[in-house]
Design an enzyme around this catalytic site. Sequence first.
Site, PDB file in Angstrom:
ATOM      1  N   GLU A 131      23.362  29.120  41.822  1.00  0.00           N
ATOM      2  CA  GLU A 131      24.387  28.202  41.339  1.00  0.00           C
ATOM      3  C   GLU A 131      24.551  27.003  42.282  1.00  0.00           C
ATOM      4  O   GLU A 131      24.656  27.208  43.499  1.00  0.00           O
ATOM      5  CB  GLU A 131      25.714  28.957  41.212  1.00  0.00           C
ATOM      6  N   GLY A 185      30.954  33.928  48.510  1.00  0.00           N
ATOM      7  CA  GLY A 185      31.569  35.251  48.514  1.00  0.00           C
ATOM      8  C   GLY A 185      30.778  36.197  47.650  1.00  0.00           C
ATOM      9  O   GLY A 185      30.474  37.323  48.045  1.00  0.00           O
ATOM     10  N   MET A 215      28.344  36.225  43.508  1.00  0.00           N
ATOM     11  CA  MET A 215      27.815  35.480  42.362  1.00  0.00           C
ATOM     12  C   MET A 215      27.668  36.409  41.174  1.00  0.00           C
ATOM     13  O   MET A 215      27.136  37.516  41.291  1.00  0.00           O
ATOM     14  CB  MET A 215      26.455  34.866  42.723  1.00  0.00           C
ATOM     15  N   GLU A 216      28.079  35.906  39.999  1.00  0.00           N
ATOM     16  CA  GLU A 216      28.279  36.747  38.819  1.00  0.00           C
ATOM     17  C   GLU A 216      27.044  36.966  37.971  1.00  0.00           C
ATOM     18  O   GLU A 216      27.132  37.052  36.738  1.00  0.00           O
ATOM     19  CB  GLU A 216      29.378  36.120  37.954  1.00  0.00           C
ATOM     20  N   ASN A 217      25.872  37.085  38.549  1.00  0.00           N
ATOM     21  CA  ASN A 217      24.674  37.312  37.764  1.00  0.00           C
ATOM     22  C   ASN A 217      24.880  38.538  36.864  1.00  0.00           C
ATOM     23  O   ASN A 217      25.171  39.623  37.357  1.00  0.00           O
ATOM     24  CB  ASN A 217      23.470  37.570  38.672  1.00  0.00           C
ATOM     25  N   HIS A 269      36.840  39.607  40.230  1.00  0.00           N
ATOM     26  CA  HIS A 269      36.550  38.198  39.909  1.00  0.00           C
ATOM     27  C   HIS A 269      35.167  38.092  39.274  1.00  0.00           C
ATOM     28  O   HIS A 269      34.996  37.488  38.208  1.00  0.00           O
ATOM     29  CB  HIS A 269      36.640  37.378  41.197  1.00  0.00           C
ATOM     30  N   GLU A 270      34.177  38.691  39.931  1.00  0.00           N
ATOM     31  CA  GLU A 270      32.813  38.607  39.391  1.00  0.00           C
ATOM     32  C   GLU A 270      32.691  39.357  38.074  1.00  0.00           C
ATOM     33  O   GLU A 270      31.957  38.937  37.169  1.00  0.00           O
ATOM     34  CB  GLU A 270      31.805  39.141  40.410  1.00  0.00           C
ATOM     35  N   HIS A 302      33.786  37.360  35.168  1.00  0.00           N
ATOM     36  CA  HIS A 302      32.765  36.381  34.785  1.00  0.00           C
ATOM     37  C   HIS A 302      31.807  36.923  33.730  1.00  0.00           C
ATOM     38  O   HIS A 302      31.168  36.136  33.029  1.00  0.00           O
ATOM     39  CB  HIS A 302      31.936  35.988  36.012  1.00  0.00           C
ATOM     40  N   GLU A 349      35.500  29.608  36.475  1.00  0.00           N
ATOM     41  CA  GLU A 349      36.011  29.924  37.808  1.00  0.00           C
ATOM     42  C   GLU A 349      37.532  30.106  37.844  1.00  0.00           C
ATOM     43  O   GLU A 349      38.042  31.000  38.518  1.00  0.00           O
ATOM     44  CB  GLU A 349      35.575  28.862  38.818  1.00  0.00           C
TER      45      GLU A 349
END
Length: 856
Positions: free
Chosen positions: A134, A272, A274-276, A306-307, A310, A329
């Site tokens: 990203e 922190g 990443m939402e892969n 949080h992730e 997403h 976000e």
Amino acid sequence: MPGENLSRDEARERAALLSVEGYDVSLDLRSAVGDADGEPRTFRSVTTIRFRCNEPGASSFADLIAPSVTAVSLNGKDLDASEVFDGARIALEDLAAENELVVDAQCAYSRTGEGLHRFVDPEDGEVYLYTQYEPADSRRVFANFEQPDLKAPFRFEVRAPEGWTAWSNGAGELTDGVWKFAETKPISTYITCVVAGPYHYVTDSYSRTFADGTTLEIPLGAMCRKGLAPHFDADDVFLVTKQGLDFFHENFDYPYPFGKYDQAFVPEYNLGAMENPGLVTFREEYIFRGKVTQASYEARANVILHEMAHMWFGDLVTMAWWDDLWLKESFADFMGTFGNVGATRFKDAWITFANRRKAWAYRADQLPSTHPITADIRDLQDAKLNFDGITYAKGASVLKQLVAYVGQDAFLEGARRYFKRHAYGNTRLGDLLSVLGETSGRDMTAWSRSWLQTAGVNALTPQVLLEDSRVAELAVLQEAAESHPELRPHRVAVGLYRLTEGGALERYARVETDVEGPRTVVADLAGAEAPDLVLVNDDDLTYCKIRFDAASLDTLREHLGGLTDPLARALCWSALWNMTRDALLPARDFIALVLRFASRESDIGVLQMLHAWTHTALDRYAAPDWRATGGALLAEGALRQLRAADAGSEHQLAWARFFASTASAEPDLALLKDLLDGTTSIEGLEVDQELRWAFLGPLAAHGVADESVIAAELARDDTASGKRHQVRCLAARPSAAVKAQAWAQVVESDTLSNALVEATIAGFDQPSQRELTAPYAEKYFAAIDRLWQERSIQIGMDIVSGLFPALQDRPETLAATDAWLAAHEEAAPALRRLVLEARDDLARALRAQERDAQAG
């Protein structure tokens, strides 16, 4: 690099022309181990893209950043790679209605955390790989159309060194020496992912039966480096993961759509997490090598959730372009805390949000670079810098206000309709507002214009008129900055507090009301008993800076620790900190409040935030001639609280770390040294390896621990984490030669990895070494334009922000900054933004110092 900075206009033009049917990506990563023969290490990447063109005969381009391209073919015709590839783009001419592009390239492993990052563990020599893309770094790994609205299914295959395991977004299996992964759902390029190496991998599973009788089974996995395996509390990671999946299924009414759910904790990570989809990546610092407070566990849970949010907000439904980055976000940031409170053991997470997360938003929203939550993102450099406090924390705060405005049920029903209506698609602002309008019955246009399409933060101040010890009238005054004069509609709670005979401050009245315009009368509070404290925005419903009337401020000066409600206390601390930043409260007064009342703070996250703010107050906002006095007071107070804290408590640990960070006098440094040597101890305080490094840092910075002591500590902790600590401590030593070497390693050389650049910068700039680092202010301004052009954007951001001479806090530094800005009006906008932000922080510090000097 020509064409590397994709513009919004180019992306829109390409999206109108092309649609992508699918990708097949084959990566050969066997070159990751073994001798590279002194050459830059690369890997083979072969990509096949099937796509349609709406205007046969038209031209377009694919994205690829790679040292070399071996072969390119379009619709079976071989193209001359030297002609069509310019280092960042592959020119595509005379497209057909149906197209197949095949690109065979040599791509580079990364040391900056962008693209395919290669990490060699110093502990055992093992190599670990992971990707991070990203907003636009998948083109460093495979050829593609690098923009979020050209979604497609992906099939990956990976050839890895023998004994390794590889993971990707889909489930994988090893067949004839090749890891082959299931085809994904249609997703954007930036959330594809590959992780490979000898990772320690733990499995679990999640199952849920829905109301219609169908059952969803999700395989769970979690991984880290082998060296961290003894510290890996995967059970807690899985616990939060399952709680989150239950919570989001209950609230979103849309089953998790991406099959498995792996979570990889990886080294030298820039973010922190990443939402892969199906393979979330996290920074490995979320695996705790020593004792930490519950605030750290809460923060990790928040990031996990949080992730996970997403998977719906961002992965299932994705913004069309980075202008609407908030659509993923802001929602994920809000849902992380919403889920923490609703699903996990961290029921006080809104306190952390009010105190810590919003502080990030308040700072960002007062910088010259502030922007509406729906931003104007012209290109990828703009996008990279907009992963900021506005997009995340202000956006989440505004969503909390939206929930108060339309109601939680309407908000969640809007989300459900949004997912079902736009699954696997791309959206813009209007798409979300339309469903919220449907479910709430409210016209969202005016709300959106005020909250999403304007910048700046309002200040709310109570105005109290008393008559015969009663409230004759209570009004809320709303102000805005001259630069962003918008006054907004706020749904707020106003709380009245009084002192009890025992010294407690307790709420006895609360009214929710809508604040609009410059002055709003809260009629329902007329006739109430005269308050000792009026708290506007009680319960933290809206996004604003809280101010106090004079009587309330006097009450807080004497009785802040008496506030019995931890959220109200956190809001007051936050308000007082904002007043300090705005030069309305002298820094020494804020420090005095911390010394007087922080010992009574029950919420450990708030306490640790107070410690961080206090450092800034002393180092940046206090008058220079008072810093030594203030530092001595803080060290004395910290040691007193360290000795008074319950043995073995997390408060004891927090005060131990704070004491170490404030220690400068010989007796305090001697105590740290004795605690390290084991010649003295404090009951209940376990000096584990992470705490040893926390004690060693100030000893190095004050010249008590030399290179041999630091080397001996590394020998105790010869790990990747230990190496980062060692590098930071070495750069912190008070020596001109040390500073010159650290500067050269970061600025004049490009050999350090991203993590070691970060550690070196952290050690270089010490508040006690202003004279040593003074010569580097001029060197900084001479170097940053070149650095921005030569380095990756991530390293460029780290250096430009990290080495700005903030501690040379004199008018001369401000003038030098202005001179650079005036001479570089044509510099990259993203670079200018970073310098403008640093300039604003410096100007704010000088104003605060002037205010503090007046108080002296």
